[in-house]
Design a protein around this motif. Structure first.
Motif, PDB file in Angstrom:
ATOM      1  N   ARG A   1       8.598  13.935 -27.283  1.00 41.31           N
ATOM      2  CA  ARG A   1       8.488  15.232 -27.054  1.00 41.31           C
ATOM      3  C   ARG A   1       9.589  16.181 -27.611  1.00 41.31           C
ATOM      4  NH1 ARG A   1       7.132  15.394 -20.723  1.00 41.31           N
ATOM      5  NH2 ARG A   1       8.723  17.104 -20.864  1.00 41.31           N
ATOM      6  N   VAL A   2       9.342  17.304 -28.017  1.00 44.30           N
ATOM      7  CA  VAL A   2      10.039  18.217 -28.612  1.00 44.30           C
ATOM      8  C   VAL A   2      10.153  19.660 -27.995  1.00 44.30           C
ATOM      9  CG1 VAL A   2      10.468  19.612 -30.884  1.00 44.30           C
ATOM     10  CG2 VAL A   2       9.477  17.230 -30.985  1.00 44.30           C
ATOM     11  N   ALA A   3      11.613  20.136 -27.707  1.00 42.76           N
ATOM     12  CA  ALA A   3      11.699  21.401 -27.073  1.00 42.76           C
ATOM     13  C   ALA A   3      11.856  22.668 -28.178  1.00 42.76           C
ATOM     14  CB  ALA A   3      12.941  21.353 -26.130  1.00 42.76           C
ATOM     15  N   ASP A   4      11.356  23.848 -28.038  1.00 35.77           N
ATOM     16  CA  ASP A   4      11.186  24.954 -28.605  1.00 35.77           C
ATOM     17  C   ASP A   4      12.841  25.383 -28.624  1.00 35.77           C
ATOM     18  OD1 ASP A   4      11.605  27.791 -28.747  1.00 35.77           O
ATOM     19  OD2 ASP A   4       9.687  27.447 -29.621  1.00 35.77           O
TER      20      ASP A   4
ATOM     21  N   PHE B   1      16.881  21.623 -28.728  1.00 34.41           N
ATOM     22  CA  PHE B   1      15.946  21.294 -29.900  1.00 34.41           C
ATOM     23  C   PHE B   1      15.908  19.969 -30.239  1.00 34.41           C
ATOM     24  CE2 PHE B   1      14.379  20.680 -33.913  1.00 34.41           C
ATOM     25  CZ  PHE B   1      13.082  21.269 -33.979  1.00 34.41           C
ATOM     26  N   TYR B   2      17.000  19.076 -30.322  1.00 39.79           N
ATOM     27  CA  TYR B   2      17.303  17.739 -31.221  1.00 39.79           C
ATOM     28  C   TYR B   2      17.271  16.891 -29.981  1.00 39.79           C
ATOM     29  CZ  TYR B   2      17.719  20.014 -35.636  1.00 39.79           C
ATOM     30  OH  TYR B   2      17.753  20.742 -36.763  1.00 39.79           O
ATOM     31  N   ALA B   3      17.755  17.035 -28.751  1.00 41.82           N
ATOM     32  CA  ALA B   3      17.752  15.882 -27.793  1.00 41.82           C
ATOM     33  C   ALA B   3      16.393  15.079 -27.690  1.00 41.82           C
ATOM     34  CB  ALA B   3      18.287  16.489 -26.479  1.00 41.82           C
ATOM     35  N   PRO B   4      15.480  15.838 -27.693  1.00 40.07           N
ATOM     36  CA  PRO B   4      14.398  15.036 -27.534  1.00 40.07           C
ATOM     37  C   PRO B   4      13.894  13.830 -28.682  1.00 40.07           C
ATOM     38  CG  PRO B   4      13.688  17.281 -27.027  1.00 40.07           C
ATOM     39  CD  PRO B   4      15.092  17.068 -27.688  1.00 40.07           C
ATOM     40  N   PHE B   5      14.594  14.150 -29.737  1.00 39.96           N
ATOM     41  CA  PHE B   5      14.612  13.219 -30.872  1.00 39.96           C
ATOM     42  C   PHE B   5      15.469  11.951 -30.687  1.00 39.96           C
ATOM     43  CE2 PHE B   5      13.219  17.219 -32.866  1.00 39.96           C
ATOM     44  CZ  PHE B   5      11.925  17.018 -33.502  1.00 39.96           C
ATOM     45  N   VAL B   6      16.296  11.935 -29.893  1.00 40.56           N
ATOM     46  CA  VAL B   6      17.408  10.920 -29.759  1.00 40.56           C
ATOM     47  C   VAL B   6      16.519   9.747 -28.965  1.00 40.56           C
ATOM     48  CG1 VAL B   6      19.530  10.196 -28.694  1.00 40.56           C
ATOM     49  CG2 VAL B   6      19.286  12.461 -29.577  1.00 40.56           C
ATOM     50  N   THR B   7      16.526   8.424 -29.511  1.00 40.44           N
ATOM     51  CA  THR B   7      15.978   7.434 -28.756  1.00 40.44           C
ATOM     52  C   THR B   7      17.136   6.797 -27.931  1.00 40.44           C
ATOM     53  OG1 THR B   7      16.604   6.147 -30.603  1.00 40.44           O
ATOM     54  CG2 THR B   7      14.631   6.816 -30.868  1.00 40.44           C
ATOM     55  N   LYS B   8      16.481   6.298 -26.731  1.00 42.91           N
ATOM     56  CA  LYS B   8      17.075   5.763 -25.781  1.00 42.91           C
ATOM     57  C   LYS B   8      18.217   4.770 -26.370  1.00 42.91           C
ATOM     58  CE  LYS B   8      16.294   3.126 -21.433  1.00 42.91           C
ATOM     59  NZ  LYS B   8      17.505   2.243 -21.629  1.00 42.91           N
ATOM     60  N   ASP B   9      19.562   4.857 -25.608  1.00 44.47           N
ATOM     61  CA  ASP B   9      20.465   4.148 -26.138  1.00 44.47           C
ATOM     62  C   ASP B   9      20.925   4.393 -27.391  1.00 44.47           C
ATOM     63  OD1 ASP B   9      20.691   2.436 -23.517  1.00 44.47           O
ATOM     64  OD2 ASP B   9      19.114   0.945 -24.310  1.00 44.47           O
TER      65      ASP B   9
ATOM     66  N   ALA C   1      19.346  19.160 -18.418  1.00 42.76           N
ATOM     67  CA  ALA C   1      18.760  17.675 -18.570  1.00 42.76           C
ATOM     68  C   ALA C   1      18.525  17.125 -17.472  1.00 42.76           C
ATOM     69  CB  ALA C   1      19.597  16.988 -19.472  1.00 42.76           C
ATOM     70  N   PRO C   2      17.365  16.166 -17.454  1.00 40.99           N
ATOM     71  CA  PRO C   2      17.063  15.597 -16.271  1.00 40.99           C
ATOM     72  C   PRO C   2      18.217  14.483 -15.790  1.00 40.99           C
ATOM     73  CG  PRO C   2      15.146  15.369 -17.471  1.00 40.99           C
ATOM     74  CD  PRO C   2      16.257  16.071 -18.370  1.00 40.99           C
ATOM     75  N   GLU C   3      18.685  14.354 -14.497  1.00 36.85           N
ATOM     76  CA  GLU C   3      19.691  13.697 -14.126  1.00 36.85           C
ATOM     77  C   GLU C   3      19.582  12.147 -14.629  1.00 36.85           C
ATOM     78  OE1 GLU C   3      22.315  12.274  -9.982  1.00 36.85           O
ATOM     79  OE2 GLU C   3      20.498  13.853  -9.842  1.00 36.85           O
ATOM     80  N   GLY C   4      20.847  11.919 -15.400  1.00 39.98           N
ATOM     81  CA  GLY C   4      21.124  10.558 -16.011  1.00 39.98           C
ATOM     82  C   GLY C   4      20.421  10.309 -17.311  1.00 39.98           C
TER      83      GLY C   4
ATOM     84  N   ARG D   1      21.907   8.481 -24.879  1.00 37.74           N
ATOM     85  CA  ARG D   1      20.584   8.782 -23.870  1.00 37.74           C
ATOM     86  C   ARG D   1      20.227   7.513 -23.029  1.00 37.74           C
ATOM     87  NH1 ARG D   1      15.097  11.275 -26.064  1.00 37.74           N
ATOM     88  NH2 ARG D   1      14.579  12.116 -23.829  1.00 37.74           N
ATOM     89  N   ALA D   2      20.744   7.508 -22.080  1.00 36.22           N
ATOM     90  CA  ALA D   2      20.559   6.402 -21.035  1.00 36.22           C
ATOM     91  C   ALA D   2      19.070   6.472 -20.394  1.00 36.22           C
ATOM     92  CB  ALA D   2      21.416   6.634 -19.700  1.00 36.22           C
ATOM     93  N   ALA D   3      18.398   7.256 -20.559  1.00 33.36           N
ATOM     94  CA  ALA D   3      16.911   7.183 -19.882  1.00 33.36           C
ATOM     95  C   ALA D   3      16.081   8.148 -20.965  1.00 33.36           C
ATOM     96  CB  ALA D   3      16.932   7.531 -18.771  1.00 33.36           C
ATOM     97  N   ALA D   4      14.873   7.807 -21.047  1.00 35.65           N
ATOM     98  CA  ALA D   4      14.068   8.726 -21.878  1.00 35.65           C
ATOM     99  C   ALA D   4      12.926   9.214 -20.827  1.00 35.65           C
ATOM    100  CB  ALA D   4      13.344   8.102 -22.838  1.00 35.65           C
ATOM    101  N   THR D   5      13.203  10.342 -20.124  1.00 32.05           N
ATOM    102  CA  THR D   5      12.276  10.789 -18.803  1.00 32.05           C
ATOM    103  C   THR D   5      11.563  11.930 -19.646  1.00 32.05           C
ATOM    104  OG1 THR D   5      14.143  12.006 -18.035  1.00 32.05           O
ATOM    105  CG2 THR D   5      13.790   9.825 -17.176  1.00 32.05           C
ATOM    106  N   ALA D   6      12.019  12.695 -20.465  1.00 31.92           N
ATOM    107  CA  ALA D   6      11.569  13.865 -21.160  1.00 31.92           C
ATOM    108  C   ALA D   6      11.009  13.562 -22.375  1.00 31.92           C
ATOM    109  CB  ALA D   6      12.478  14.854 -21.082  1.00 31.92           C
TER     110      ALA D   6
END
Length: 122
Positions: free
Chosen positions: A1-4, A55-63, A93-96, A117-122
């Motif tokens: 997912r990508v954020a505006d 904007f860029y956080a959603p592109f980062v993959t888990k770990d 950001a979602p906790e954790g 990125r410890a978890a990919a919840t968003a």
């Protein structure tokens, strides 16, 4: 997912696909096997950096990592900058979802903050 980048709202994948089929960002989003690390070193002012983080956080993959360069600038400038933007981002950001890796904070003279990125919840 990508954020505006302006509003922080999530852009649905359907809108991304309709707006830019075949784009690099769509290829990343549609291929979970990719490992994506983001290194932010362009905008060190609070408002601009917060928009980049959202904007860029959603592109980062888990770990993998979201790196913010020069987080010491708040102290040097005497005003809100990278560290303050990071604090706000982590509250939004979602906790954790992202955790600071303190052992990676110093790299030569510059002080950078590595968010894993410890978890990919968003």
């Amino acid at each position: 997912r990508v954020a505006d980048g302006d509003t922080g709202r999530v852009i649905p994948q359907e809108a991304l696909a309709a707006g830019a089929p075949g784009s690099t960002s769509w290829a990343i989003l549609s291929n979970p096997a990719k490992v994506v690390m983001v290194n932010l070193d362009a905008n060190h002012e609070f408002e601009g950096l917060l928009k980049e983080l959202l904007f860029y956080a959603p592109f980062v993959t888990k770990d993998s990592y979201l790196i913010v360069q020069d987080t010491k600038l708040d102290k040097i400038w005497g005003t809100d900058g990278p560290s303050a933007a990071l604090e706000v981002f982590l509250r939004l950001a979602p906790e954790g979802e992202f955790v600071i890796e303190p052992e990676l904070k110093f790299h030569g003279y510059s002080q950078h903050t590595y968010l894993r990125r410890a978890a990919a919840t968003a």
